[in-house]
Design a protein around this motif. Structure first.
Motif, PDB file in Angstrom:
ATOM      1  N   HIS A 194       0.870  -1.271  -0.007  1.00 39.97           N
ATOM      2  CA  HIS A 194      -0.076  -0.035   0.065  1.00 39.97           C
ATOM      3  C   HIS A 194       0.793   1.306  -0.024  1.00 39.97           C
ATOM      4  CE1 HIS A 194      -3.494   2.377   0.786  1.00 39.97           C
ATOM      5  NE2 HIS A 194      -2.928   2.833   2.069  1.00 39.97           N
ATOM      6  N   MET A 195       2.077   1.145   0.130  1.00 35.65           N
ATOM      7  CA  MET A 195       2.903   2.256   0.297  1.00 35.65           C
ATOM      8  C   MET A 195       3.193   3.167  -0.764  1.00 35.65           C
ATOM      9  SD  MET A 195       4.623   4.194   2.620  1.00 35.65           S
ATOM     10  CE  MET A 195       5.061   2.759   3.895  1.00 35.65           C
ATOM     11  N   HIS A 196       3.043   2.621  -1.871  1.00 35.24           N
ATOM     12  CA  HIS A 196       2.851   3.535  -3.347  1.00 35.24           C
ATOM     13  C   HIS A 196       1.872   4.696  -3.341  1.00 35.24           C
ATOM     14  CE1 HIS A 196       6.434   1.392  -5.181  1.00 35.24           C
ATOM     15  NE2 HIS A 196       5.696   0.310  -4.820  1.00 35.24           N
ATOM     16  N   ARG A 197       0.723   4.354  -2.962  1.00 36.30           N
ATOM     17  CA  ARG A 197      -0.379   5.050  -2.861  1.00 36.30           C
ATOM     18  C   ARG A 197      -0.470   6.069  -1.713  1.00 36.30           C
ATOM     19  NH1 ARG A 197      -6.471   3.426  -2.564  1.00 36.30           N
ATOM     20  NH2 ARG A 197      -5.867   1.385  -1.984  1.00 36.30           N
ATOM     21  N   ASP A 215       4.570  -5.195   7.015  1.00 36.35           N
ATOM     22  CA  ASP A 215       3.459  -6.211   6.617  1.00 36.35           C
ATOM     23  C   ASP A 215       3.398  -6.485   5.244  1.00 36.35           C
ATOM     24  OD1 ASP A 215       0.729  -7.491   6.653  1.00 36.35           O
ATOM     25  OD2 ASP A 215      -0.265  -5.789   5.816  1.00 36.35           O
ATOM     26  N   TYR A 216       4.607  -7.243   4.882  1.00 33.72           N
ATOM     27  CA  TYR A 216       4.836  -7.958   3.541  1.00 33.72           C
ATOM     28  C   TYR A 216       4.185  -8.848   3.445  1.00 33.72           C
ATOM     29  CZ  TYR A 216       8.764  -4.437   3.030  1.00 33.72           C
ATOM     30  OH  TYR A 216       9.611  -3.462   2.851  1.00 33.72           O
ATOM     31  N   TYR A 217       3.575  -9.107   1.975  1.00 31.63           N
ATOM     32  CA  TYR A 217       3.053 -10.084   1.599  1.00 31.63           C
ATOM     33  C   TYR A 217       3.829 -11.160   0.855  1.00 31.63           C
ATOM     34  CZ  TYR A 217      -1.826  -8.950   2.947  1.00 31.63           C
ATOM     35  OH  TYR A 217      -2.865  -8.516   3.798  1.00 31.63           O
ATOM     36  N   GLY A 218       4.724 -10.381   0.042  1.00 31.08           N
ATOM     37  CA  GLY A 218       5.975 -11.255  -0.860  1.00 31.08           C
ATOM     38  C   GLY A 218       6.820 -12.089   0.286  1.00 31.08           C
ATOM     39  N   GLU A 219       7.110 -13.178  -0.079  1.00 33.28           N
ATOM     40  CA  GLU A 219       7.924 -14.091   0.469  1.00 33.28           C
ATOM     41  C   GLU A 219       9.177 -14.346  -0.433  1.00 33.28           C
ATOM     42  OE1 GLU A 219       5.704 -17.638   1.007  1.00 33.28           O
ATOM     43  OE2 GLU A 219       4.410 -16.747   2.654  1.00 33.28           O
ATOM     44  N   LEU A 242      -3.022  -6.926  -5.098  1.00 32.05           N
ATOM     45  CA  LEU A 242      -2.411  -6.194  -6.084  1.00 32.05           C
ATOM     46  C   LEU A 242      -3.200  -5.425  -7.152  1.00 32.05           C
ATOM     47  CD1 LEU A 242       0.400  -8.585  -7.087  1.00 32.05           C
ATOM     48  CD2 LEU A 242       0.988  -6.513  -6.137  1.00 32.05           C
ATOM     49  N   PHE A 243      -4.351  -6.114  -7.564  1.00 34.74           N
ATOM     50  CA  PHE A 243      -5.130  -5.467  -8.263  1.00 34.74           C
ATOM     51  C   PHE A 243      -5.928  -4.285  -7.958  1.00 34.74           C
ATOM     52  CE2 PHE A 243      -4.339  -8.458 -11.315  1.00 34.74           C
ATOM     53  CZ  PHE A 243      -5.259  -8.350 -12.528  1.00 34.74           C
ATOM     54  N   LYS A 244      -6.666  -4.578  -6.438  1.00 36.83           N
ATOM     55  CA  LYS A 244      -7.110  -3.658  -5.468  1.00 36.83           C
ATOM     56  C   LYS A 244      -6.357  -2.384  -5.679  1.00 36.83           C
ATOM     57  CE  LYS A 244      -9.601  -2.764  -1.332  1.00 36.83           C
ATOM     58  NZ  LYS A 244      -9.946  -3.478  -0.003  1.00 36.83           N
ATOM     59  N   GLU A 245      -5.102  -2.557  -5.204  1.00 39.46           N
ATOM     60  CA  GLU A 245      -3.969  -1.275  -5.075  1.00 39.46           C
ATOM     61  C   GLU A 245      -3.978  -0.614  -6.490  1.00 39.46           C
ATOM     62  OE1 GLU A 245      -2.198   1.289  -2.463  1.00 39.46           O
ATOM     63  OE2 GLU A 245      -3.461  -0.847  -2.194  1.00 39.46           O
ATOM     64  N   TRP A 246      -3.870  -1.513  -7.591  1.00 39.79           N
ATOM     65  CA  TRP A 246      -3.512  -0.796  -8.772  1.00 39.79           C
ATOM     66  C   TRP A 246      -4.914  -0.053  -9.429  1.00 39.79           C
ATOM     67  CZ3 TRP A 246      -1.595  -6.046 -11.150  1.00 39.79           C
ATOM     68  CH2 TRP A 246      -0.305  -5.981 -10.928  1.00 39.79           C
ATOM     69  N   ILE A 247      -5.988  -0.828  -8.914  1.00 45.72           N
ATOM     70  CA  ILE A 247      -7.154   0.198  -9.356  1.00 45.72           C
ATOM     71  C   ILE A 247      -7.225   1.402  -8.652  1.00 45.72           C
ATOM     72  CG2 ILE A 247      -9.627  -0.148  -9.277  1.00 45.72           C
ATOM     73  CD1 ILE A 247      -9.412  -3.085 -10.016  1.00 45.72           C
TER      74      ILE A 247
END
Length: 258
Positions: A194-197, A215-219, A242-247
Motif C-alpha cells: 500500500h506504500m506507493h499510494r 506487513d509484507y505479503y511477498g516471500e 495487487l489488483f485492488k491497489e492498482w485500481i
C-alpha cells in the motif's frame, strides 16, 4: 460516493471475478466453438492466478524493499495508517488484529527504540463496519496498554480511505502544533503493498515523509514443486491485493487525489 464506487469497480476487476465470468459465459455458450474457447480461457485464467510462484513474484516486484531499523534516523513522529483490525466482530475489551498488525507492532517497536518520539494513528471505521469503535481508537488503546504514553499519541478517527488519511492528518498536524511545513521529520508507516499510494497521497497533501513499509505479503522465492505447480488459494489473495491497489492508484489519479 467515490469510496463505494471504487470498491465496486475493484470487485468487478478482480482476477477471480474475471475468471468466473469467463467460465460462466462459456458454459452457457458451450454448444458453440466460441463458447468453449471462452470457458477454456476462464479456466486457464484461474489456473494462472492460482499459481503461487507467479503471484509471489509479482508481489515481490511491487512491494518496496524492507528498510533496516538500525539505519533509520530519529523522527519527531510516526504516521501510522489503519487497516489492521477486525471491525466485523464486536468486542469491547481487546483489539482484534488482522494481517496488517505489523503497522501497529512495528510502529510500537520504533517508538520503544527511540526512533520516533510520537505516534499519529489515522483511520475511522471504513466500509460497513459492525463494530462501533474506530480503528484509530482501538490501536491507541493497544499502544497505551503496551506502554506508550497517552500524550505521545495523536488520534485521527474520521478518515475512510487513504486520501482522507492524508488530508485529515494535514489538518490535525496544524491543529496540534506540528506544522507539516516545519523542519519536523515524519515517518509514514503502512503495509508495503500500500506504500506507493499512501506516499503519493501524503506528497499531494504536502506532508514531507520518509517511508517505512511493513506487513509484507511477498516471500522469499522458492524453486519447489508445490510453489511452481500446485494451485494455491493464497495466490488469489495476493493478486486480489495487487489488483485492488492498482485500481486504487488509477482511480485516485483520475480523481486528482495524487
Amino acid at each position: 460516493m467515490f469510496f463505494y464506487l471504487s470498491q465496486f469497480l475493484s470487485f468487478l476487476a478482480m482476477p477471480l471475478t474475471i475468471a468466473l465470468v469467463l467460465i460462466i459465459v462459456g458454459y452457457f455458450w458451450r454448444n458453440r466453438i466460441q463458447g468453449k474457447k471462452i470457458m477454456l480461457t476462464g479456466i486457464l485464467t484461474l489456473l494462472f492466478f492460482c499459481n503461487q510462484f507467479i503471484a509471489n513474484l509479482a508481489m515481490n516486484f511491487w512491494e518496496p524493499e524492507m528498510k533496516s531499523i538500525s539505519d533509520l534516523p530519529n523522527y519527531e513522529m510516526g504516521i501510522v495508517l489503519t487497516g489492521m483490525t477486525n471491525l466485523s466482530k464486536t468486542v469491547y475489551d481487546r483489539t482484534l488484529f488482522n494481517k496488517g498488525a505489523d503497522r501497529a507492532t512495528h510502529a510500537l517497536q520504533l517508538y520503544k527504540m527511540g526512533k520516533i518520539k510520537k505516534l499519529l494513528i489515522t483511520g475511522g471505521q471504513g466500509l460497513n463496519p459492525t463494530n462501533p469503535n474506530t480503528e484509530a481508537e482501538l490501536i491507541r488503546d493497544f499502544w497505551v496498554m503496551a506502554g506508550v504514553l497517552g500524550e505521545d499519541i495523536i488520534v485521527e478517527n474520521q478518515a475512510k480511505n487513504t486520501y482522507q488519511n492524508a488530508i485529515f492528518t494535514k489538518n490535525l498536524l496544524s491543529e496540534t502544533g506540528h506544522d507539516s511545513n516545519s523542519n519536523e521529520k515524519f515517518l509514514l508507516i503502512t503495509s508495503a503493498f500500500h506504500m506507493h499510494r499512501a506516499k503519493a497521497c501524503f506528497d499531494k497533501a504536502e506532508i514531507p515523509t520518509d517511508t517505512f513499509p511493513v506487513d509484507y505479503y511477498g516471500e522469499d522465492i522458492q524453486w519447489s514443486l508445490p510453489e511452481l505447480l500446485y494451485p494455491n488459494p493464497n495466490a488469489l489473495i495476493l493478486w486480489h491485493k495487487l489488483f485492488k491497489e492498482w485500481i486504487g492508484l488509477f482511480t485516485y489519479k483520475v480523481a486528482g487525489y495524487i
